[in-house]
Design an enzyme around this catalytic site. Structure first.
Site: not given
Ligand SMILES: [Zn+2]
Length: 215
Positions: A29-30, A46, A74, A76, A95
């Site tokens: 997630g982020n 991470g 991230s 993302e 996310h």
């Molecule tokens: Zn994800």
């Protein structure tokens, strides 16, 4: 002296809350928060959230270049930036990988408008964006187009994106998706899903268009 420490602290607190509430597992997630101009504070790539300090939350620009913080942002980041570029009303992006919404994303199911708070605060159905590799421009494009003007979207075989005008409201959007996913799955098992009355739906969507989420 590090900048935006208060904002970075709030990003970290939100990321920890996602883990506590079972909306992500481990380092996944982020979370990001829009800062002034073309800047955002975002969780690093991470890392376990309980091992981070506010200084580890990275401030990046819209090119995904670090402005504050040493860790890589991230994976993302492109997706978060694309949402801020396309949605001036959005101040925070989350996310996550909630289990029940994840089950729908694996089954290839969208969530029709079944609950009144879903209509009022998420802006209608939760659509299913087709799968694309994490971090890819294709994923960003797909999320942007399936999110539209609403506050949440499922990503096939992956998880969800929830947005809001601030972190608290983006977090609530995340919880609302998971709550709607639970109702959808249980109602399916109980004999069928009944969508919200069309007139109520129109009224509540009008409310959403006015306020863009939780007031
Ligand atoms: Zn994800």
């Amino acid at each position: 002296m590090a900048s935006w420490l208060e904002e970075r602290k709030r990003v970290l607190e939100t990321a920890r809350l996602l883990e506590e509430k079972g909306l992500v597992v481990g380092t996944s997630g982020n979370v990001s928060l829009r800062l002034k101009g073309e800047l955002l504070a975002i969780t690093p790539h991470g890392r376990y959230y309980d091992e981070l300090s506010p200084e580890d939350i990275v401030v990046i620009d819209f090119e995904a270049e670090n402005v504050e913080g040493e860790l890589p942002p991230s994976a993302e980041s492109l997706l978060h930036i694309a949402i801020y570029k396309n949605r001036p009303d959005v101040g925070a992006v989350i996310h996550a990988h909630p289990p029940l919404a994840g089950a729908l994303a694996v089954a290839g199911k969208e969530i029709p408008v079944i609950l009144d708070d879903q209509a009022a605060y998420l802006g209608g159905e939760v659509r299913l964006a087709p799968y694309a590799l994490p971090g890819s421009p294709r994923l960003a494009d797909s999320v942007i187009s399936y999110l539209g003007e609403r506050n949440a979207v499922l990503i096939a075989n992956h998880g969800i994106i929830a947005v809001g005008r601030d972190l608290k409201r983006a977090f609530t959007a995340c919880q609302l998706v998971e709550k709607a996913a639970l109702a959808f799955i249980l109602a399916s098992l109980l004999g069928g899903v009944k969508e919200l009355d069309p007139q109520a739906k129109e009224a509540l969507l009008g409310y959403f268009r006015l306020l863009r989420g939780v007031p």
